[in-house]
Design a protein around this motif. Structure first.
Motif, short mmCIF file in Angstrom:
data_model
loop_
_atom_site.label_atom_id
_atom_site.label_comp_id
_atom_site.label_asym_id
_atom_site.label_seq_id
_atom_site.Cartn_x
_atom_site.Cartn_y
_atom_site.Cartn_z
N TRP A 66 0.84 -1.21 0.00
CA TRP A 66 0.00 0.00 0.00
C TRP A 66 0.87 1.25 0.00
CZ3 TRP A 66 -4.96 -1.16 -0.76
CH2 TRP A 66 -5.93 -0.16 -0.66
N TRP A 67 0.48 2.23 -0.80
CA TRP A 67 1.20 3.49 -0.86
C TRP A 67 0.57 4.53 0.05
CZ3 TRP A 67 1.70 4.07 -6.92
CH2 TRP A 67 2.59 3.10 -7.38
N GLU A 68 1.30 5.59 0.32
CA GLU A 68 0.76 6.68 1.15
C GLU A 68 -0.49 7.28 0.51
OE1 GLU A 68 2.22 10.98 2.96
OE2 GLU A 68 3.71 9.49 2.38
N GLU A 69 -0.50 7.32 -0.85
CA GLU A 69 -1.66 7.88 -1.56
C GLU A 69 -2.83 6.91 -1.63
OE1 GLU A 69 1.77 8.68 -4.52
OE2 GLU A 69 1.55 7.41 -2.73
N GLY A 70 -2.58 5.63 -1.32
CA GLY A 70 -3.64 4.63 -1.39
C GLY A 70 -3.23 3.39 -2.14
N SER A 71 -4.19 2.67 -2.66
CA SER A 71 -3.94 1.45 -3.42
C SER A 71 -3.10 1.76 -4.66
CB SER A 71 -5.26 0.83 -3.85
OG SER A 71 -5.09 -0.03 -4.94
N PRO A 72 -1.99 1.04 -4.87
CA PRO A 72 -1.18 1.28 -6.07
C PRO A 72 -2.00 1.18 -7.36
CG PRO A 72 0.03 -0.09 -4.54
CD PRO A 72 -1.36 0.04 -3.99
N LEU A 73 -2.87 0.18 -7.44
CA LEU A 73 -3.69 0.02 -8.65
C LEU A 73 -4.56 1.25 -8.88
CD1 LEU A 73 -4.91 -1.70 -10.96
CD2 LEU A 73 -6.58 -2.53 -9.30
N MET A 74 -5.17 1.77 -7.82
CA MET A 74 -6.02 2.95 -7.95
C MET A 74 -5.20 4.18 -8.32
SD MET A 74 -9.21 2.47 -7.76
CE MET A 74 -9.41 4.26 -7.80
N VAL A 75 -4.10 4.37 -7.62
CA VAL A 75 -3.27 5.56 -7.87
C VAL A 75 -2.75 5.55 -9.30
CG1 VAL A 75 -1.15 6.76 -7.22
CG2 VAL A 75 -2.62 5.79 -5.44
N LEU A 76 -2.25 4.41 -9.74
CA LEU A 76 -1.70 4.30 -11.10
C LEU A 76 -2.79 4.45 -12.16
CD1 LEU A 76 0.76 1.37 -10.41
CD2 LEU A 76 1.41 3.69 -11.07
N SER A 77 -3.97 3.91 -11.89
CA SER A 77 -5.09 4.05 -12.84
C SER A 77 -5.53 5.49 -12.94
CB SER A 77 -6.26 3.17 -12.39
OG SER A 77 -5.92 1.80 -12.41
N GLU A 78 -5.55 6.19 -11.81
CA GLU A 78 -5.94 7.60 -11.81
C GLU A 78 -4.91 8.45 -12.56
OE1 GLU A 78 -6.28 8.21 -7.64
OE2 GLU A 78 -8.38 7.55 -7.54
N ARG A 79 -3.64 8.12 -12.38
CA ARG A 79 -2.59 8.85 -13.12
C ARG A 79 -2.74 8.61 -14.61
NH1 ARG A 79 2.74 7.13 -9.52
NH2 ARG A 79 2.20 8.28 -7.61
N LEU A 80 -3.02 7.37 -15.00
CA LEU A 80 -3.21 7.04 -16.40
C LEU A 80 -4.39 7.81 -16.97
CD1 LEU A 80 -2.47 5.22 -18.86
CD2 LEU A 80 -4.12 3.57 -17.98
N GLN A 81 -5.51 7.78 -16.27
CA GLN A 81 -6.72 8.48 -16.71
C GLN A 81 -6.46 9.97 -16.89
OE1 GLN A 81 -8.76 10.59 -14.51
NE2 GLN A 81 -10.26 11.04 -16.12
N ALA A 82 -5.76 10.59 -15.94
CA ALA A 82 -5.48 12.02 -16.01
C ALA A 82 -4.60 12.37 -17.20
CB ALA A 82 -4.82 12.48 -14.71
N LYS A 83 -3.58 11.54 -17.45
CA LYS A 83 -2.67 11.81 -18.57
C LYS A 83 -3.37 11.63 -19.91
CE LYS A 83 1.94 10.89 -16.64
NZ LYS A 83 3.18 10.10 -16.84
N VAL A 84 -4.18 10.57 -20.02
CA VAL A 84 -4.90 10.33 -21.27
C VAL A 84 -5.90 11.45 -21.52
CG1 VAL A 84 -6.51 8.79 -22.46
CG2 VAL A 84 -4.59 7.83 -21.19
N ASP A 85 -6.55 11.88 -20.46
CA ASP A 85 -7.55 12.95 -20.57
C ASP A 85 -6.94 14.23 -21.13
OD1 ASP A 85 -10.20 13.84 -20.25
OD2 ASP A 85 -9.68 14.87 -18.38
N GLU A 86 -5.70 14.51 -20.76
CA GLU A 86 -5.02 15.71 -21.24
C GLU A 86 -4.75 15.67 -22.74
OE1 GLU A 86 -1.43 16.36 -19.11
OE2 GLU A 86 -2.42 16.93 -17.22
N LEU A 87 -4.62 14.45 -23.28
CA LEU A 87 -4.22 14.31 -24.69
C LEU A 87 -5.37 14.03 -25.64
CD1 LEU A 87 -0.92 12.21 -24.38
CD2 LEU A 87 -1.17 14.70 -24.52
N THR A 88 -6.55 13.78 -25.10
CA THR A 88 -7.66 13.38 -25.97
C THR A 88 -8.70 14.49 -26.12
OG1 THR A 88 -8.70 12.33 -24.05
CG2 THR A 88 -7.46 10.91 -25.53
N SER A 89 -9.54 14.32 -27.12
CA SER A 89 -10.54 15.34 -27.45
C SER A 89 -11.90 15.05 -26.84
CB SER A 89 -10.68 15.42 -28.98
OG SER A 89 -11.05 14.15 -29.52
N VAL A 90 -12.01 13.93 -26.10
CA VAL A 90 -13.31 13.56 -25.52
C VAL A 90 -13.13 13.31 -24.02
CG1 VAL A 90 -14.17 12.54 -27.67
CG2 VAL A 90 -12.92 11.11 -26.03
N PRO A 91 -14.22 13.38 -23.23
CA PRO A 91 -14.12 13.13 -21.79
C PRO A 91 -13.69 11.69 -21.50
CG PRO A 91 -16.21 14.20 -22.34
CD PRO A 91 -15.58 13.78 -23.64
#
Length: 346
Positions: A66-91
């Motif tokens: 477990w990481w300080e920010e929470g579940s590694p799977l959740m933290v990594l998934s959220e980072r992925l979602q945020a990065k993809v969101d920045e590069l795409t034209s749709v929500p």
């Protein structure tokens, strides 16, 4: 129509508290596509046996990773979602098949943004009943019940897509650059052998032998075993690996039924006993590091290897929020988003 994307990963407990782990395991293991036995038998097994013994042990395992920010799977998934969101034209929304945020909440988020055409994107390279199929089935049930005006498109298994193979191979090559390993083990999440037969649309092809996965068949579209071996073959080809320098295994079996073989723990042990001193391992069934990669492989696997004489155990991280992977996802999504909407006449 307004388009949007729902990225879906496996999920994680809310915390390492045994009560949260028990709640998560109940939702996960009571899924009929994870433990595919009659409801009464699944209830007896899960709620009568497993949930009375496993939550505490699983909670201890989660505490190790477990990481300080929470579940590694959740933290990594959220980072992925945020990065993809920045590069795409749709929500882009994020959901988990089990736990939070739920698929329902993810669809609601997209609907609140005016989206009525959704690309459901299971974050699994290979198709399996217990991963891709269960996501798509639940999403469709929720659409009919709560979002009847939405239209869905789903991303097929991308286990052999040239972009995915390139990114995966590059991540392996980068991690192993300068590493003097003797063998590279491709460890995939295990499934019961009966899942492979149930997914065989030909009802006759899958024999679980050394030939069926190499013999062309329509069954391969939904054959997890074939897709694992094919991912391995393509990556090995891309990296120029010699055939005796790599192999495939399957981890995380449950119960007493036959699961896909060879088993990862026994393979690690065998390699060590046969004299392998420097082992590298990669887990291509996952795009995000999680309990199975961080604890079962990186910790337990290393311990097994060292107990039988192994000296160096190198783990290749999952793709996680690797920039090259983010760019591939963003491009796939934009290519889908730019497709014209078919008129009713078409």
């Amino acid at each position: 129509m307004s388009k949007g994307v729902l990225l879906v990963n496996l999920g994680s407990p809310d915390s390492t508290d045994p009560k949260d782990v028990k709640r998560y395991l109940d939702e996960f293991l009571m899924d009929e596509r994870v433990i595919d036995v009659p409801y009464w038998a699944r209830t007896l097994l899960v709620r009568g046996i497993i949930l009375n013994t496993r939550p505490k042990k699983s909670a201890e395992a989660y505490q190790k990773i477990w990481w300080e920010e929470g579940s590694p799977l959740m933290v990594l998934s959220e980072r992925l979602q945020a990065k993809v969101d920045e590069l795409t034209s749709v929500p882009i929304a994020l959901a988990m098949r089990y736990g939070k945020p739920s698929i329902k909440s993810g669809l609601q988020e997209l609907q609140d943004k005016g989206v009525d055409e959704v690309l459901v994107f299971p974050l699994y390279p290979q198709f399996a009943m217990a991963t891709t199929e269960t996501i798509l089935v639940l999403a469709e049930e929720l659409r009919k019940k709560h979002f009847p005006k939405m239209e869905f498109t789903s991303v097929p298994a991308f286990y052999n897509h040239a972009d995915y193979i390139r990114v995966l191979a590059n991540s392996i090559g980068e991690r192993l650059e300068g590493v003097d390993y003797e063998h590279l083990l491709f460890s995939y999440h295990g499934v019961p052998e009966r899942h492979i037969r149930k997914s065989d649309i030909t009802r006759s092809h899958c024999k679980m032998d050394d030939k069926c996965c190499q013999t062309p068949s329509a069954a391969h579209q939904f054959c997890y075993r074939h897709q694992c071996f094919e991912t391995t073959r393509l990556v090995a080809e891309y990296l120029g690996l010699e055939k005796d320098k790599y192999s495939v295994s399957f981890q995380s079996r449950l119960g007493f039924d036959p699961w896909l073989k060879p088993y990862t723990d026994r393979t690690i042990e065998r390699l060590g006993l046969e004299g392998t001193k420097k082992l590298a391992i990669v887990t291509p069934a996952f795009v995000s590091d999680c309990l199975e990669t961080l604890e079962e492989i990186a910790m337990e696997g290393k311990e097994i290897f060292e107990e039988v004489g192994g000296k160096e155990f190198t783990v290749v991280p999952c793709l996680n929020d690797r920039d090259e992977w983010v760019k591939v996802l963003a491009r796939w999504i934009d290519e889908w988003a730019m497709q014209p909407v078919a008129s009713p006449e078409e």
